[in-house]
Scaffold this active site. Structure first.
Site, short mmCIF file in Angstrom:
data_model
loop_
_atom_site.label_atom_id
_atom_site.label_comp_id
_atom_site.label_asym_id
_atom_site.label_seq_id
_atom_site.Cartn_x
_atom_site.Cartn_y
_atom_site.Cartn_z
N TYR A 32 -8.34 3.64 -6.50
CA TYR A 32 -9.09 4.76 -7.08
C TYR A 32 -8.66 5.04 -8.51
O TYR A 32 -7.64 4.51 -8.99
CB TYR A 32 -8.94 6.02 -6.21
CG TYR A 32 -7.61 6.72 -6.38
CD1 TYR A 32 -6.45 6.22 -5.81
CD2 TYR A 32 -7.51 7.90 -7.14
CE1 TYR A 32 -5.24 6.87 -5.97
CE2 TYR A 32 -6.30 8.56 -7.30
CZ TYR A 32 -5.17 8.04 -6.71
OH TYR A 32 -3.97 8.68 -6.88
N ARG A 51 -7.35 -0.31 -15.70
CA ARG A 51 -6.37 -0.16 -14.61
C ARG A 51 -7.05 -0.29 -13.24
O ARG A 51 -6.48 -0.86 -12.30
CB ARG A 51 -5.64 1.19 -14.72
CG ARG A 51 -4.51 1.33 -13.72
CD ARG A 51 -3.67 2.57 -13.94
NE ARG A 51 -4.43 3.79 -13.72
CZ ARG A 51 -3.97 5.02 -13.95
NH1 ARG A 51 -2.75 5.19 -14.43
NH2 ARG A 51 -4.70 6.07 -13.73
N ARG A 99 -12.90 -3.34 12.92
CA ARG A 99 -11.50 -3.06 12.60
C ARG A 99 -10.57 -4.23 12.93
O ARG A 99 -10.54 -4.71 14.06
CB ARG A 99 -11.03 -1.82 13.36
CG ARG A 99 -9.63 -1.37 12.95
CD ARG A 99 -9.22 -0.07 13.62
NE ARG A 99 -7.92 0.37 13.13
CZ ARG A 99 -6.76 -0.10 13.59
NH1 ARG A 99 -6.74 -1.01 14.53
NH2 ARG A 99 -5.62 0.33 13.08
N HIS A 101 -6.69 -5.74 11.03
CA HIS A 101 -5.80 -5.58 9.87
C HIS A 101 -6.06 -6.64 8.79
O HIS A 101 -6.13 -6.33 7.62
CB HIS A 101 -4.33 -5.65 10.30
CG HIS A 101 -3.85 -4.42 10.99
ND1 HIS A 101 -4.43 -3.94 12.14
CD2 HIS A 101 -2.87 -3.55 10.69
CE1 HIS A 101 -3.81 -2.83 12.53
NE2 HIS A 101 -2.86 -2.57 11.66
N GLU A 178 9.15 8.92 -10.37
CA GLU A 178 8.00 9.66 -10.92
C GLU A 178 7.67 10.83 -10.03
O GLU A 178 8.28 11.02 -8.98
CB GLU A 178 6.79 8.73 -11.07
CG GLU A 178 6.27 8.20 -9.76
CD GLU A 178 5.00 7.36 -9.86
OE1 GLU A 178 4.28 7.45 -10.88
OE2 GLU A 178 4.71 6.63 -8.90
N1 PDD Z 1 -2.58 10.94 -10.46
N2 PDD Z 1 1.93 8.69 -10.96
C1 PDD Z 1 1.19 8.93 -9.85
C2 PDD Z 1 1.78 8.63 -8.51
C3 PDD Z 1 -0.12 9.44 -9.98
O1 PDD Z 1 -0.86 9.66 -8.88
C4 PDD Z 1 -0.63 9.72 -11.27
C5 PDD Z 1 -2.02 10.24 -11.48
C6 PDD Z 1 0.19 9.46 -12.39
C7 PDD Z 1 -0.29 9.71 -13.79
O2 PDD Z 1 -1.26 8.76 -14.18
P1 PDD Z 1 -2.39 9.12 -15.24
O3 PDD Z 1 -1.71 9.64 -16.45
O4 PDD Z 1 -3.08 7.84 -15.47
O5 PDD Z 1 -3.27 10.17 -14.59
C8 PDD Z 1 1.45 8.94 -12.19
C9 PDD Z 1 -3.99 11.27 -10.47
C10 PDD Z 1 -4.37 12.19 -11.56
C11 PDD Z 1 -4.40 11.76 -9.10
O6 PDD Z 1 -4.03 11.10 -8.15
O7 PDD Z 1 -5.08 12.76 -8.99
#
Ligand code: PDD
Length: 290
Positions: A32, A51, A99, A101, A178
């Site tokens: 996504y 991406r 279904r 895997h 993160e």
């Molecule tokens: N999340 N790390 C994770 C695990 C994320 O889910 C996201 C973004 C980021 C930051 O990526 P970016 O700057 O490209 O948005 C880092 C989005 C916004 C979400 O899942 O809603």
């Protein structure tokens, strides 16, 4: 009427339905993106689409449209929904099949869905900063893929929410990775430090914009692993994401970061980020840095 994209067509959102055996629904077998819309324009659209292509490639799903076709569709969707300030959510799954895997042998068409949502900039939080908790990173080892499998992230975010916090900062042993849906930065002695973009984290589009801005200005930046101790002793801490932009962190596990207010380098990066938004999408009606 609200519209959505389903498999290449823009249709009435209430009519966008997918099969109960869609592999996204059953296995989280898909990828996504979340793209920001300011003033009706998609911010860093090409980077998000690139991406998206990379994530899907890494799980062997090929994009059934060219990037240009996809970009045109998304832009048309934003226009049709008359979205000014918000997000586009887009996901692609391997498709529907009995279904099993292992991937179906052949003849399966990916399911692509996109819709829009109004979403104002979190201006108040961008001003004051947000509280966070620190948590063990229990996710898998391919966090660079923007996969629909988000259980580890959800459990972390829920723990943060239960403590009235905005985000959970995750770590593997002593290394800070993160946030549950954001990248984490610290500032020490004027140097901006953030985890390198490897399989332990998602290579954030916002993170990359920030790094580019540091490189283009006089702000020193280092992509390297940093420890919990460095986080706790940082001069400034902030997170970044598509929806949160450059968000100051003023508390970690109830301990204040420095004096508990957003620091000067975070403010500078917020100003540079707003400049970039205005460059790509036009003047912002509500600014954090005036
Ligand atoms: N999340 N790390 C994770 C695990 C994320 O889910 C996201 C973004 C980021 C930051 O990526 P970016 O700057 O490209 O948005 C880092 C989005 C916004 C979400 O899942 O809603």
């Amino acid at each position: 009427m609200e519209f959505a994209i389903l498999n290449g067509s823009i249709i009435n959102r209430s009519e966008a339905k997918v099969d109960i055996e869609d592999r996204g629904y059953q296995f989280g077998d898909g990828v996504y993106e979340v793209i920001r819309v300011y003033n009706g324009k998609l911010f860093t659209e090409n980077e998000h689409l690139a991406r998206f292509g990379k994530s899907s490639e890494s799980i062997d799903i090929s994009l059934p449209y060219s990037v240009t076709e996809l970009a045109n569709l998304l832009e048309e969707l934003v226009l049709k929904n008359d979205l000014q300030m918000g997000i586009v959510y887009m996901q692609m799954t391997r498709g529907a099949a009995p279904r099993n895997h292992a991937y179906p042998a052949k003849g399966i068409t990916p399911t692509l869905v996109a819709y829009t949502k109004e979403f104002p900039r979190p201006v108040d939080s961008l001003q004051t900063g947000v509280k966070t908790i620190l948590l063990d990173d229990i996710r898998w080892l391919r966090c660079d893929i923007k996969s629909l499998n988000l259980l580890g992230n959800l459990l972390a975010k829920q723990k943060a929410a239960e403590q009235a916090c905005y985000e959970a900062i995750q770590h593997r042993s002593e290394t800070v990775t993160e946030g549950s849906s954001s990248n984490i930065f610290i500032v020490k002695n004027g140097v901006v430090i953030t985890h390198p973009s490897d399989p332990f984290i998602l290579k954030g589009i916002t993170k990359d914009v920030i790094i580019q801005q540091c490189l283009a200005s006089t702000i020193q930046v280092e992509e390297r692993p940093f420890s919990i101790e460095e986080l706790q002793q940082a001069d400034e801490v902030f997170l970044s994401s598509t929806t949160s932009e450059v968000m100051p962190i003023v508390e970690i596990d109830r301990n204040r970061v420095k004096n508990g207010t957003p620091g000067p380098i975070t403010r500078k990066l917020q100003a540079l980020f707003e400049k970039e938004i205005e460059k790509q999408c036009g003047a912002l009606p509500d600014k954090v840095i005036v």
